[in-house]
Design a protein around this motif. Structure first.
Motif, mmCIF file in Angstrom:
data_model
loop_
_atom_site.group_PDB
_atom_site.id
_atom_site.type_symbol
_atom_site.label_atom_id
_atom_site.label_comp_id
_atom_site.label_asym_id
_atom_site.label_seq_id
_atom_site.Cartn_x
_atom_site.Cartn_y
_atom_site.Cartn_z
ATOM 1 N N LYS A 94 15.544 -4.965 -12.889
ATOM 2 C CA LYS A 94 14.748 -4.015 -12.320
ATOM 3 C C LYS A 94 14.007 -4.749 -10.969
ATOM 4 N N ILE A 95 14.287 -4.228 -9.816
ATOM 5 C CA ILE A 95 13.748 -4.729 -8.614
ATOM 6 C C ILE A 95 12.687 -3.967 -8.118
ATOM 7 N N SER A 96 11.360 -4.701 -8.089
ATOM 8 C CA SER A 96 10.329 -3.727 -7.763
ATOM 9 C C SER A 96 9.523 -4.407 -6.608
ATOM 10 N N PRO A 97 8.285 -3.858 -6.037
ATOM 11 C CA PRO A 97 7.387 -4.854 -5.088
ATOM 12 C C PRO A 97 6.543 -5.535 -5.822
ATOM 13 N N SER A 98 6.350 -6.988 -5.331
ATOM 14 C CA SER A 98 5.453 -8.042 -5.935
ATOM 15 C C SER A 98 4.387 -7.472 -5.577
ATOM 16 N N PRO A 99 3.243 -7.585 -6.813
ATOM 17 C CA PRO A 99 1.779 -7.188 -6.664
ATOM 18 C C PRO A 99 1.028 -8.088 -5.937
ATOM 19 N N PHE A 100 1.619 -9.203 -5.522
ATOM 20 C CA PHE A 100 0.848 -10.646 -5.063
ATOM 21 C C PHE A 100 1.283 -10.845 -3.649
ATOM 22 N N LYS A 101 2.289 -10.183 -3.081
ATOM 23 C CA LYS A 101 2.623 -10.361 -1.571
ATOM 24 C C LYS A 101 2.968 -9.210 -0.855
ATOM 25 N N GLU A 102 2.413 -8.911 0.210
ATOM 26 C CA GLU A 102 2.997 -7.763 0.893
ATOM 27 C C GLU A 102 4.357 -7.950 1.273
ATOM 28 N N SER A 106 0.853 -1.199 0.187
ATOM 29 C CA SER A 106 -0.015 -0.073 -0.157
ATOM 30 C C SER A 106 0.827 1.105 0.010
ATOM 31 N N SER A 107 2.040 1.168 0.393
ATOM 32 C CA SER A 107 3.153 2.184 0.612
ATOM 33 C C SER A 107 4.058 2.388 -0.542
ATOM 34 N N SER A 108 3.788 1.411 -1.705
ATOM 35 C CA SER A 108 4.740 1.304 -2.582
ATOM 36 C C SER A 108 4.912 2.654 -3.449
ATOM 37 N N THR A 109 6.065 3.095 -3.623
ATOM 38 C CA THR A 109 6.163 4.282 -4.356
ATOM 39 C C THR A 109 7.443 4.006 -5.321
ATOM 40 N N PRO A 110 7.691 5.075 -6.607
ATOM 41 C CA PRO A 110 8.818 4.724 -7.339
ATOM 42 C C PRO A 110 10.126 4.844 -6.595
ATOM 43 N N SER A 111 10.167 5.300 -5.296
ATOM 44 C CA SER A 111 11.514 5.386 -4.803
ATOM 45 C C SER A 111 11.754 3.750 -4.427
ATOM 46 N N SER A 112 10.695 2.998 -4.137
ATOM 47 C CA SER A 112 11.050 1.618 -3.818
ATOM 48 C C SER A 112 11.656 0.624 -4.865
ATOM 49 N N ILE A 113 11.675 1.330 -5.999
ATOM 50 C CA ILE A 113 12.174 0.465 -7.224
ATOM 51 C C ILE A 113 13.442 0.844 -7.314
ATOM 52 N N SER A 114 14.215 -0.194 -7.475
ATOM 53 C CA SER A 114 15.656 -0.164 -7.672
ATOM 54 C C SER A 114 16.357 -0.819 -8.951
ATOM 55 N N PHE A 115 17.568 -0.653 -9.348
ATOM 56 C CA PHE A 115 18.020 -1.196 -10.503
ATOM 57 C C PHE A 115 19.622 -1.838 -10.172
#
Length: 211
Positions: free
Chosen positions: A180-188, A143-152
């Motif tokens: 590209k490392i990003s939050p999974s939409p399937f598990k918190e 719920s708090s995922s933002t572009p800043s949580s994406i890294s490479f």
């Protein structure tokens, strides 16, 4: 019959996570694949295929590099998978070890007898697959995922089993690749990595800037 029991103890099975909200240790978290799918996955894994993608029927595929199952029509619909030692074969190996130990008993002190039995028990040679530890940064909430949580990350491919997310081409061993490392939409709290070849990655970035 002894040799058959000990060999069977090295059999593995494959499971997929049916309950994404459950802890990995919960009894209802994982479900075992049908025998035909288990044989397909085990064959691909042990033969170390260059292509990490394995078809699982008409709708699904598995990526043996990232250990996820996904729908081919929508690759972002994923579920974790894992390879584990078959429980039934662990018990079979324990029975085999007990039988061997009983026939090798000799009159000696209880302490020495116990040490000898443990040393000869085949179960001590089993390889137990331990789940990988999750990095601390994977505690980010969906719920708090933002572009800043994406890294490479940029690295040379350690093997030839990954594919470019954009071009679908295989990435050769030793070839430069971008993850590209990003939050999974399937598990918190879970993270997922998508790999790209250098050229297709920058083409995608330029197209996104234009729009």
């Amino acid at each position: 019959s002894k040799s058959k029991q000990v060999t069977r103890s090295n059999t593995y099975t494959w499971v997929w996570k049916q309950n994404l909200d459950a802890s990995d240790s919960d009894s209802d978290a994982w479900a075992e694949y049908p025998q035909g799918v288990v044989e397909t996955l085990e064959s691909a894994f042990t033969n170390k295929k260059k292509d990490p993608l394995v078809k699982l029927g008409k709708k699904y595929s598995a990526d043996l590099e990232t250990m996820v199952q996904f729908q081919r029509a929508d690759e972002y619909r994923q579920r974790p998978i894992k390879r584990k030692l078959s429980t039934a074969n662990i018990f079979g190996a324990m029975d085999a070890g007990s039988a061997l130990g009983d026939k090798k008993e000799s009159p000696q002190s209880p302490k020495k007898k116990f040490k000898k039995t443990v040393a000869k028990n085949p179960i001590s040679k089993l390889h137990i697959v331990k789940p990988e530890k999750k990095p601390a940064e994977t505690k980010t909430s969906m719920s708090s995922s933002t572009p800043s949580s994406i890294s490479f990350k940029v690295e040379l491919a350690s093997n030839g089993r990954s594919k470019c997310k954009k071009s679908k081409e295989s990435i050769e061993k030793g070839e430069l690749r971008i993850g590209k490392i990003s939050p999974s939409p399937f598990k918190e709290g879970a993270m997922m990595t998508a790999w790209y070849k250098v050229g297709p990655f920058f083409e995608m970035q330029l197209r996104q800037r234009k729009t």
